[in-house]
Design an enzyme around this catalytic site. Structure first.
Site, PDB file in Angstrom:
ATOM      1  N   ASP A  31       0.863  -1.189   0.000  1.00 11.79           N
ATOM      2  CA  ASP A  31       0.000   0.000   0.000  1.00 11.79           C
ATOM      3  C   ASP A  31       0.894   1.231   0.000  1.00 11.79           C
ATOM      4  O   ASP A  31       1.935   1.234   0.661  1.00 11.79           O
ATOM      5  CB  ASP A  31      -0.926   0.006   1.227  1.00 11.79           C
ATOM      6  CG  ASP A  31      -2.156   0.874   1.039  1.00 11.79           C
ATOM      7  OD1 ASP A  31      -1.994   2.102   0.852  1.00 11.79           O
ATOM      8  OD2 ASP A  31      -3.272   0.333   1.077  1.00 11.79           O
ATOM      9  N   THR A  35      -4.231   6.832   0.709  1.00 12.08           N
ATOM     10  CA  THR A  35      -5.585   6.886   1.274  1.00 12.08           C
ATOM     11  C   THR A  35      -5.795   5.839   2.359  1.00 12.08           C
ATOM     12  O   THR A  35      -6.742   5.935   3.134  1.00 12.08           O
ATOM     13  CB  THR A  35      -6.654   6.682   0.176  1.00 12.08           C
ATOM     14  OG1 THR A  35      -6.439   5.428  -0.479  1.00 12.08           O
ATOM     15  CG2 THR A  35      -6.600   7.806  -0.851  1.00 12.08           C
ATOM     16  N   GLY A  36      -4.930   4.832   2.413  1.00  9.12           N
ATOM     17  CA  GLY A  36      -5.048   3.797   3.432  1.00  9.12           C
ATOM     18  C   GLY A  36      -4.360   4.198   4.729  1.00  9.12           C
ATOM     19  O   GLY A  36      -3.771   5.281   4.845  1.00  9.12           O
ATOM     20  N   PHE A  73      -6.664  -4.279  -4.706  1.00  7.84           N
ATOM     21  CA  PHE A  73      -7.654  -3.300  -4.255  1.00  7.84           C
ATOM     22  C   PHE A  73      -7.196  -1.861  -4.486  1.00  7.84           C
ATOM     23  O   PHE A  73      -8.009  -0.945  -4.405  1.00  7.84           O
ATOM     24  CB  PHE A  73      -7.933  -3.482  -2.760  1.00  7.84           C
ATOM     25  CG  PHE A  73      -8.459  -4.838  -2.412  1.00  7.84           C
ATOM     26  CD1 PHE A  73      -9.798  -5.128  -2.546  1.00  7.84           C
ATOM     27  CD2 PHE A  73      -7.606  -5.827  -1.975  1.00  7.84           C
ATOM     28  CE1 PHE A  73     -10.287  -6.389  -2.238  1.00  7.84           C
ATOM     29  CE2 PHE A  73      -8.077  -7.092  -1.666  1.00  7.84           C
ATOM     30  CZ  PHE A  73      -9.425  -7.379  -1.798  1.00  7.84           C
ATOM     31  N   SER A  77     -10.943   5.920  -6.234  1.00  4.01           N
ATOM     32  CA  SER A  77     -12.270   5.299  -6.291  1.00  4.01           C
ATOM     33  C   SER A  77     -13.454   6.220  -6.035  1.00  4.01           C
ATOM     34  O   SER A  77     -14.557   5.737  -5.766  1.00  4.01           O
ATOM     35  CB  SER A  77     -12.329   4.149  -5.278  1.00  4.01           C
ATOM     36  OG  SER A  77     -12.108   4.629  -3.964  1.00  4.01           O
ATOM     37  N   TYR A 142     -14.084   6.860 -13.487  1.00  2.81           N
ATOM     38  CA  TYR A 142     -13.739   5.802 -12.528  1.00  2.81           C
ATOM     39  C   TYR A 142     -14.249   4.454 -13.020  1.00  2.81           C
ATOM     40  O   TYR A 142     -13.498   3.473 -13.090  1.00  2.81           O
ATOM     41  CB  TYR A 142     -14.311   6.129 -11.150  1.00  2.81           C
ATOM     42  CG  TYR A 142     -14.332   4.952 -10.215  1.00  2.81           C
ATOM     43  CD1 TYR A 142     -13.150   4.357  -9.798  1.00  2.81           C
ATOM     44  CD2 TYR A 142     -15.536   4.426  -9.752  1.00  2.81           C
ATOM     45  CE1 TYR A 142     -13.165   3.260  -8.944  1.00  2.81           C
ATOM     46  CE2 TYR A 142     -15.557   3.335  -8.902  1.00  2.81           C
ATOM     47  CZ  TYR A 142     -14.374   2.754  -8.503  1.00  2.81           C
ATOM     48  OH  TYR A 142     -14.389   1.660  -7.668  1.00  2.81           O
ATOM     49  N   HIS A 190     -18.701   8.605   1.474  1.00  3.21           N
ATOM     50  CA  HIS A 190     -19.747   7.583   1.491  1.00  3.21           C
ATOM     51  C   HIS A 190     -20.882   7.977   2.429  1.00  3.21           C
ATOM     52  O   HIS A 190     -20.653   8.524   3.517  1.00  3.21           O
ATOM     53  CB  HIS A 190     -19.165   6.236   1.902  1.00  3.21           C
ATOM     54  CG  HIS A 190     -18.221   5.669   0.876  1.00  3.21           C
ATOM     55  ND1 HIS A 190     -17.472   4.541   1.100  1.00  3.21           N
ATOM     56  CD2 HIS A 190     -17.918   6.078  -0.388  1.00  3.21           C
ATOM     57  CE1 HIS A 190     -16.739   4.274   0.027  1.00  3.21           C
ATOM     58  NE2 HIS A 190     -17.006   5.195  -0.884  1.00  3.21           N
ATOM     59  N   ARG A 222     -29.557   2.405  -3.500  1.00  2.30           N
ATOM     60  CA  ARG A 222     -28.317   1.649  -3.638  1.00  2.30           C
ATOM     61  C   ARG A 222     -28.424   0.305  -2.908  1.00  2.30           C
ATOM     62  O   ARG A 222     -29.171   0.162  -1.944  1.00  2.30           O
ATOM     63  CB  ARG A 222     -27.126   2.436  -3.073  1.00  2.30           C
ATOM     64  CG  ARG A 222     -26.810   3.713  -3.834  1.00  2.30           C
ATOM     65  CD  ARG A 222     -26.272   3.417  -5.214  1.00  2.30           C
ATOM     66  NE  ARG A 222     -25.925   4.617  -5.945  1.00  2.30           N
ATOM     67  CZ  ARG A 222     -26.747   5.251  -6.785  1.00  2.30           C
ATOM     68  NH1 ARG A 222     -27.981   4.788  -6.974  1.00  2.30           N
ATOM     69  NH2 ARG A 222     -26.345   6.328  -7.425  1.00  2.30           N
TER      70      ARG A 222
END
Length: 328
Positions: A31, A35-36, A73, A77, A142, A190, A222
């Site tokens: 990674d 963002t992680g 992953f 995103s 995206y 989110h 959703r």
């Protein structure tokens, strides 16, 4: 088995790492931590802070030892951000994936699981629920970047025998039921964590992007899938890759509107959520609901936490225990 996980410090990746460890596998994480979070990687798991744009560094890690499979992953995103920065998304997601896939193909890796997306169908507003044969029509750069990578994986299989699982997630949500990991995006985009923070007084009134959609209450619908159910799907599809490549849509098969999310957080928190209407965002379709019949039939996968209230309760519990996310 020994698995290499890229983006293992991110939301979905960190939960899949936990599921792999719980299943008795050995895991190594790559990674770049853009963002992680380093704290999302369990103690004792080997970790390399590498930018996958660096092909030589990526190749060296893949070639260093034998991997029974790779799970990818790492990606940019955020749909809305990709509308604003299309070439950045297309270039970045494509380049890091091609670097990784080439390294795998040239070093004899036989399995790769790819984190794809329901955004492949974001421009197809006429079909619901969405199954694997639904026409692909990305509604954002995206989504387009993920579709391009799916095609790269097709050729890696055809020419190198690299079997891939292309997993088209709908809306991953919730948190590890044991409290070991949760959602911590910065900035957060989110709906569920934003609504939870509004309930906890950690942010101003929530903005609902679009209240005039052709749905029962005017807000988007959703399909939310618990992140640990999503992680379980990854474990199951690894067995499928012994024989062939596969493509699966992953969702609960039931849609919830943005207003229903707000109402669920209100029930879980006992707080009234302040919210204001806002203009629609580009790239947001009215309804995205998955048909996951193929995944269920071929792997036996069944979501264990399919109720929206259960998903939100797990996310709320993690946020209460970790008010600053992974920051100490």
């Amino acid at each position: 088995m020994r698995y290499l996980v890229t983006g293992g410090a991110g939301f979905v990746g960190s939960h899949v790492v936990l599921a792999l460890l719980d299943s008795g596998h050995e895991v190594t994480v790559i990674d770049d931590l853009s963002t992680g979070h380093r704290a999302a990687i369990p103690t004792g798991v080997p970790f390399y802070q590498i930018d996958l744009n660096n092909y030589e560094a990526t190749y060296e890690i893949v070639a260093r030892e034998h991997w029974d499979g790779v799970l990818h992953f790492a990606a940019l995103s955020v749909v809305g951000d990709s509308i604003k920065n299309p070439f950045h998304y297309l270039r970045h997601n494509y380049c890091i994936a091609v670097n990784l896939i080439q390294a795998c193909a040239e070093n004899g890796v036989k399995k790769i699981v790819f984190s794809s997306t329901a955004a492949l169908f974001g421009g197809n507003t006429q079909t619901t629920p969405i199954h694997e044969a639904t026409e692909i029509h990305p509604g954002s750069p995206y989504g387009e970047s993920k579709f391009i990578i799916e095609r790269v994986l097709h050729w890696a299989d055809t020419l190198y025998g690299l079997h891939s699982a292309r997993l088209r997630y709908f809306n991953a949500a919730g948190a590890d039921m044991l409290g070991r990991a949760g959602e911590d995006h910065r900035p957060e985009t989110h709906l569920i964590p934003l609504t939870i923070d509004a309930a906890l007084g950690r942010r101003p009134a929530l903005e609902l992007f679009g209240t005039d959609y052709p749905t029962k209450d005017g807000t988007c619908i959703r399909d939310y899938v618990h992140v640990m159910d999503l992680a379980d799907a990854h474990i199951r599809v690894l067995e499928q890759l012994d024989r062939r490549s596969v493509t699966y849509n992953i969702g609960n098969g039931r849609g919830y509107s943005n207003m229903e999310v707000i109402e669920s957080v209100e029930r879980a928190s006992g707080k009234k959520i302040p919210w204001n209407p806002a203009a629609r965002r580009k790239g947001d379709p009215a309804i995205l609901v998955a048909d996951s019949t193929t995944l269920r039939k071929e792997t036996g996968w069944q979501p264990q936490y399919s109720k929206l209230d259960d998903i939100i309760e797990s996310a709320l519990n993690w946020r209460i225990r970790h008010p600053d996310g992974y920051s100490m």
